[in-house]
Design an enzyme around this catalytic site. Structure first.
Site, PDB file in Angstrom:
ATOM      1  N   TYR A 142      69.551  -3.791  61.716  1.00 48.40           N
ATOM      2  CA  TYR A 142      69.237  -5.148  62.007  1.00 48.40           C
ATOM      3  C   TYR A 142      69.909  -6.426  60.758  1.00 48.40           C
ATOM      4  O   TYR A 142      69.958  -5.767  59.928  1.00 48.40           O
ATOM      5  CB  TYR A 142      67.807  -5.526  61.659  1.00 48.40           C
ATOM      6  CG  TYR A 142      67.168  -7.139  61.848  1.00 48.40           C
ATOM      7  CD1 TYR A 142      67.379  -7.445  63.083  1.00 48.40           C
ATOM      8  CD2 TYR A 142      66.902  -7.330  60.924  1.00 48.40           C
ATOM      9  CE1 TYR A 142      66.782  -8.455  63.140  1.00 48.40           C
ATOM     10  CE2 TYR A 142      66.479  -8.986  61.299  1.00 48.40           C
ATOM     11  CZ  TYR A 142      66.465  -9.633  62.661  1.00 48.40           C
ATOM     12  OH  TYR A 142      66.898 -10.445  62.853  1.00 48.40           O
ATOM     13  N   ASP A 237      75.822  -4.807  54.626  1.00 47.07           N
ATOM     14  CA  ASP A 237      74.137  -5.786  54.702  1.00 47.07           C
ATOM     15  C   ASP A 237      73.149  -5.192  53.389  1.00 47.07           C
ATOM     16  O   ASP A 237      72.791  -4.033  53.501  1.00 47.07           O
ATOM     17  CB  ASP A 237      73.743  -6.166  56.144  1.00 47.07           C
ATOM     18  CG  ASP A 237      72.898  -6.574  56.099  1.00 47.07           C
ATOM     19  OD1 ASP A 237      72.092  -6.958  54.756  1.00 47.07           O
ATOM     20  OD2 ASP A 237      72.329  -6.376  57.309  1.00 47.07           O
ATOM     21  N   LYS A 265      66.505 -11.672  49.824  1.00 47.34           N
ATOM     22  CA  LYS A 265      65.443 -11.173  49.327  1.00 47.34           C
ATOM     23  C   LYS A 265      65.191 -11.449  47.746  1.00 47.34           C
ATOM     24  O   LYS A 265      64.930 -12.825  47.417  1.00 47.34           O
ATOM     25  CB  LYS A 265      64.986 -10.257  49.955  1.00 47.34           C
ATOM     26  CG  LYS A 265      65.319  -9.918  51.090  1.00 47.34           C
ATOM     27  CD  LYS A 265      64.604  -8.695  52.087  1.00 47.34           C
ATOM     28  CE  LYS A 265      65.011  -8.557  53.635  1.00 47.34           C
ATOM     29  NZ  LYS A 265      63.883  -9.531  54.182  1.00 47.34           N
TER      30      LYS A 265
END
Length: 427
Positions: A142, A237, A265
């Site tokens: 994702y 990613d 994050k």
């Protein structure tokens, strides 16, 4: 009616599904979401005052625990200077310098506000740099909710993407090819036919959105070699695994250097901040230097930058990741041992501060393996642990996270509760 139920019913009147991100709704596990009021260290408390050991950590950012005093102090100092300026600050330079120092593949970096914004911008940049349109992603990975990434594989070995979300046009989805994670043969076959038409390959070098799936070294090595040979931009990613599995991210751990990297994050310490960066010649294509446009009103927000800088400095201390990895491995090993003693088909894995739990006899290697695990049994386990005050991700398809303040005692308490639950499941 419980306070959590009351809040959930109230939320559904004004918020679609009652939540602002789908996994929070507990749809895959059933039951009522817990509405959190406060957090401290490895714990948070819900609206009814119940304490939980937190193994999601805001889905990764809280690597030093909630409200770490040094992060809190940095945020408070920043707040007293102003919330947002819409103009450059020295702190933006400092965090950019720190990211470039810690991640050798990043020569220049652009700050944004979310992981989706980072991946979307990196893909646009890769297309602008190469003059090509096609991208490759991998099943189960994702990368945010940009249109071209909300696709799944169709039938057959090498298939073009089909939309997995309403509102994504078939024309956009058709520009994305979806391949199987860790499948080197399929990857080589694709590049043999369409490599010279492909702008970018984007991959989670350690997958965390189909539960934790580690890459094979052969897979990452093939990615690098094939992208180099065909002039394709390799994008890692690392929004989730960056600064989670190692100080320099998965790329440092495996020794594979991507062309572009997306971060998020941990670099915000719980505040909304993300980034993308990489080779200087590619980054030079960005406005205001080049023709690829990207902008953000709150990019480099001073409060978020302060939290991120303080967090990055804490995790750069000697021995931090050795200790974090040992704690996480202790949890995975303990859960596996408890399940085996109870006779329950179960496995667990960990890397750095990430872990995965699977109701399957072996650790999965790809998305198809994860779908074969015992999801109903996971759901039962999830709720039993939740009742015991242990908060795992409310989905069998999500990785978990340990912080530096999850002590051995906290982890051993978790394993003890799990042992009781496994015995019940085996009965």
């Amino acid at each position: 009616m419980s306070q959590n139920q009351s809040l959930f019913e109230r939320a559904q009147r004004t918020i679609p599904g009652g939540v602002n991100s789908p996994v929070r709704a507990f749809r895959s596990v059933g039951g009522t979401p817990r509405f959190i009021e406060r957090a401290q260290g490895p714990y948070f408390w819900d609206a009814e005052g119940k304490r939980y050991v937190d193994y999601i950590g805001s889905w990764g950012p809280m690597i030093v625990g909630h409200l770490h005093p040094e992060v809190l102090e940095a945020v408070q100092r920043a707040l007293h200077s102003g919330f947002s300026f819409g103009a450059p600050t020295e702190a933006e330079i400092e965090i950019a310098e720190e990211i470039c120092r810690l991640v050798p593949s990043i020569e220049q970096v652009r700050l944004v506000s979310s992981g989706t914004e980072a991946t979307m911008s990196a893909l646009r940049l890769a297309r602008g740099f190469t003059g090509r349109s096609r991208i490759v992603k991998f099943e189960g990975c994702y990368h945010g909710h940009a249109d071209s990434l909300l696709v799944k594989a169709g039938s057959g070995l090498l298939t073009f993407g089909n939309p997995t979300s309403a509102g994504v046009s078939p024309e956009i989805a058709a520009q994305t090819t979806v391949l199987e994670y860790n499948n080197v043969e399929q990857l080589r076959e694709f590049f043999g036919s369409l490599g010279n038409e492909t702008a970018a390959v984007i991959v989670e070098p350690v997958a965390g959105n189909m539960n934790l799936i580690q890459p094979t070294r052969a897979f990452l090595t093939a990615l690098r070699e094939l992208c180099t040979a065909h002039g394709t931009v390799l994008i890692f990613d690392e929004v989730m695994c960056g600064f989670r599995v190692a100080l320099g991210g998965a790329q440092a751990l495996f020794g594979i250097k991507p062309d572009l990297t997306c971060l998020g994050k941990v670099i915000g310490g719980g505040m909304p901040i993300a980034a993308f960066g990489g080779r200087r010649d590619i980054m030079a294509m960005l406005a205001p230097l080049g023709a690829v446009y990207q902008a953000g009103t709150l990019s480099g927000n001073p409060v978020a930058v302060a939290a991120g800088l303080a967090t990055l400095r804490l995790i750069a201390e000697p021995g931090f990741f050795e200790d974090l990895g040992a704690r996480t491995a202790r949890l995975a090993r303990g859960l596996s041992d408890a399940a085996r003693e109870a006779g329950v088909a179960f496995s667990a894995d960990s890397i750095g501060g990430m872990f995965g739990i699977y109701f399957a006899p072996e650790v999965p290697k790809r998305f198809a393996d994860v779908t074969q695990s015992d999801i109903p049994r996971f759901n039962t386990f999830f709720h039993a642990m939740l009742d015991a005050g242990i908060y795992f991700a409310p989905s069998a398809y999500e990785a978990g996270f340990v912080s530096s303040v999850h002590t051995d005692a906290v982890i051993d308490e978790t394993i003890a509760h799990a042992s009781t639950v496994f015995s019940t499941l085996a009965a």
